[in-house]
Enzyme design. Sequence first.
Site, short mmCIF file in Angstrom:
data_model
loop_
_atom_site.label_atom_id
_atom_site.label_comp_id
_atom_site.label_asym_id
_atom_site.label_seq_id
_atom_site.Cartn_x
_atom_site.Cartn_y
_atom_site.Cartn_z
N LYS A 57 0.84 -1.21 0.00
CA LYS A 57 0.00 0.00 0.00
C LYS A 57 0.87 1.26 0.00
O LYS A 57 0.61 2.21 -0.73
CB LYS A 57 -0.92 -0.02 1.23
CG LYS A 57 -1.92 -1.18 1.20
CD LYS A 57 -2.59 -1.39 2.55
CE LYS A 57 -3.53 -2.59 2.52
NZ LYS A 57 -4.03 -2.99 3.84
N GLY A 114 -12.79 -5.03 5.32
CA GLY A 114 -14.16 -5.47 5.57
C GLY A 114 -15.05 -5.27 4.35
O GLY A 114 -14.73 -4.48 3.46
P1 NAP Z 1 -11.83 -13.49 -0.74
O1 NAP Z 1 -12.92 -13.31 0.24
O2 NAP Z 1 -10.84 -14.57 -0.52
O3 NAP Z 1 -12.51 -13.70 -2.18
C1 NAP Z 1 -11.75 -14.01 -3.32
C2 NAP Z 1 -12.72 -14.32 -4.43
O4 NAP Z 1 -11.98 -14.54 -5.62
C3 NAP Z 1 -13.54 -15.59 -4.16
O5 NAP Z 1 -14.86 -15.40 -4.57
C4 NAP Z 1 -12.87 -16.64 -5.06
O6 NAP Z 1 -13.76 -17.63 -5.53
C5 NAP Z 1 -12.41 -15.77 -6.20
N1 NAP Z 1 -11.30 -16.39 -6.91
C6 NAP Z 1 -10.12 -16.74 -6.41
N2 NAP Z 1 -9.38 -17.33 -7.37
C7 NAP Z 1 -10.14 -17.35 -8.48
C8 NAP Z 1 -9.97 -17.85 -9.79
N3 NAP Z 1 -8.85 -18.47 -10.13
N4 NAP Z 1 -10.98 -17.68 -10.68
C9 NAP Z 1 -12.11 -17.08 -10.32
N5 NAP Z 1 -12.34 -16.59 -9.09
C10 NAP Z 1 -11.37 -16.75 -8.20
O7 NAP Z 1 -10.99 -12.15 -0.94
P2 NAP Z 1 -11.43 -10.68 -0.54
O8 NAP Z 1 -11.18 -10.48 0.92
O9 NAP Z 1 -12.75 -10.36 -1.09
O10 NAP Z 1 -10.30 -9.81 -1.27
C11 NAP Z 1 -10.33 -9.60 -2.66
C12 NAP Z 1 -9.28 -8.57 -3.04
O11 NAP Z 1 -9.55 -7.36 -2.33
C13 NAP Z 1 -7.84 -8.94 -2.68
O12 NAP Z 1 -6.97 -8.41 -3.64
C14 NAP Z 1 -7.63 -8.26 -1.35
O13 NAP Z 1 -6.28 -7.98 -1.07
C15 NAP Z 1 -8.40 -6.98 -1.60
N6 NAP Z 1 -8.85 -6.31 -0.36
C16 NAP Z 1 -9.59 -7.00 0.54
C17 NAP Z 1 -10.03 -6.34 1.67
C18 NAP Z 1 -10.87 -7.04 2.69
O14 NAP Z 1 -11.25 -6.41 3.69
N7 NAP Z 1 -11.25 -8.28 2.50
C19 NAP Z 1 -9.65 -5.00 1.90
C20 NAP Z 1 -8.89 -4.34 0.93
C21 NAP Z 1 -8.50 -5.00 -0.20
P3 NAP Z 1 -14.51 -18.66 -4.56
O15 NAP Z 1 -15.40 -17.81 -3.68
O16 NAP Z 1 -15.28 -19.54 -5.45
O17 NAP Z 1 -13.43 -19.35 -3.79
N1 HSE Z 2 -5.06 -7.82 5.93
C1 HSE Z 2 -5.38 -6.46 5.65
C2 HSE Z 2 -5.43 -5.69 6.96
C3 HSE Z 2 -6.70 -6.39 4.91
O1 HSE Z 2 -5.37 -6.29 8.03
O2 HSE Z 2 -5.48 -4.46 6.94
C4 HSE Z 2 -6.92 -5.11 4.17
O3 HSE Z 2 -5.97 -4.88 3.20
#
Ligand code: NAP
Ligand code: HSE
Length: 435
Positions: free
Chosen positions: A211, A308
């Site tokens: 980041k 989140g």
């Molecule tokens: P997540 O809950 O693990 O969801 C990932 C999704 O991507 C799932 O639906 C998964 O499918 C799908 N996926 C993974 N590999 C795939 C493939 N080969 N083909 C098609 N679909 C695929 O992740 P997330 O927390 O939403 O995070 C997503 C992104 O946002 C990441 O880059 C993360 O760093 C970023 N992010 C997340 C947060 C947070 O709070 N979570 C905050 C900031 C940024 P399935 O559901 O079928 O397994």
């Molecule tokens: N793992 C990360 C955190 C998620 O704890 O802030 C958001 O990028």
Amino acid sequence: MPTPLRPPLRLGLAGLGTVGIGVVKIVQTHADLIAARSGRPVVITAVSARDRTKNRDADLSDYAWESDPAALARREDVDVFVEVMGGHEGPARAATEAAIAAGKDVVTANKALLAHHGQALALAAESAGHVIRFEAAVAGGIPVIKALTEGLAGNAMRRVMGVMNGTCNYILTRMQSAGLPYEAVFEEARQLGYLEADPNLDVGGIDAGHKLSLLAAIAFGTRVSFDKVELQGIGSVSIDDIRLADEMGYRIKLLGVAQMTGRGLEQRMTPCLVPTSSPLGQLQGGTNMVVLEGDSVGQIVMRGPGAGEGPTASAVMGDVIDLARGLRLPTFGQPAATLAEPVAAIAAAPCRWYLRMTLQDKPGALAKIATALGEAGISIDQMRQINRDDQEDDDAVVLFVTHKATPADVAHALHSFGATGVLLGQPVAIRIEDV
Ligand code: NAP
Ligand code: HSE
């Protein structure tokens, strides 16, 4: 007569996890509000994830399904490819490249992808007249990319700082408030589901370093250079240091700092002491904070949820609505082709240091350490000997706060402590950041 709405902006959503489902919910719940603000409807036409049979807590029945995210990215009924899968190689990279090649704009939450490939992706997109947006990738719901690229565009940025990994801030504040050691709170964080699948992305400072490298590119007009970020995680922060820092009026944070110095671009994501009374010192739990310093505006502090479903999807939708409105900015605030190759600072700027060590409790021990500091060119500001109940009779825990010194001088001093013959164990050195 009301102005007729323009045709819908059509999203292809790759990833239906935490962030993806958050996006679906906002698109469905706020369809009217988004159309009114964008001047056109925003709709999802197709989605992709790994497992089509998974129960997703959202109605996806109106959307076409693609099992291959790259195929989704190329669909004719997709205008904007929304990548919320994660990972800096594999499907996320391949599908984003496919989207750009197929003439789509991209919105992503994927800091790892952009930290590793941001320059190449931005060049490819911009040379074809397309846009990549990534508000959700840095500090979740805090609109810091927008602040830097738009509201502060008239400033020469002096310094960008931030606590940008909520998990690390949760661990450090919980250690402080409950008096628990790192290992116990790490386990708590794991049980609460706060840690990434690879916990080292969080506690090793890598996620937050990604980041910081993105913010530095915008702030200083340089190519993203994650490989030049000095990284140190929180695994070595002890409860003793948290307690001693507290007694002196400081908190320990995993703090990112990027600044352009006379010696080049300094980027570091390391544990630092910050004054307890400062906004950064007051930051509790999983919340994020970004501090932006510009030559005209002075200091701006932005605080909010860094992760989140709702906060991250909120940031994704801010980008989507900008595209729907017709706002088309270069990825890093100026054309990628004009970003300079950064010269990494060979030495970080001098700062004050917290030094803790255990010495043999015998006459002259402290004098030898003070002499070693002096010979390394380091001036002592404060010194304390700590008396602890659990301490051996012939040990003395000693704490120094130094005046400003370079990391190289501190490293030299730490090395020379070994030759004094009075040092027991490893000394600890933590920066004190002026915030
Ligand atoms: P997540 O809950 O693990 O969801 C990932 C999704 O991507 C799932 O639906 C998964 O499918 C799908 N996926 C993974 N590999 C795939 C493939 N080969 N083909 C098609 N679909 C695929 O992740 P997330 O927390 O939403 O995070 C997503 C992104 O946002 C990441 O880059 C993360 O760093 C970023 N992010 C997340 C947060 C947070 O709070 N979570 C905050 C900031 C940024 P399935 O559901 O079928 O397994
Ligand atoms: N793992 C990360 C955190 C998620 O704890 O802030 C958001 O990028």
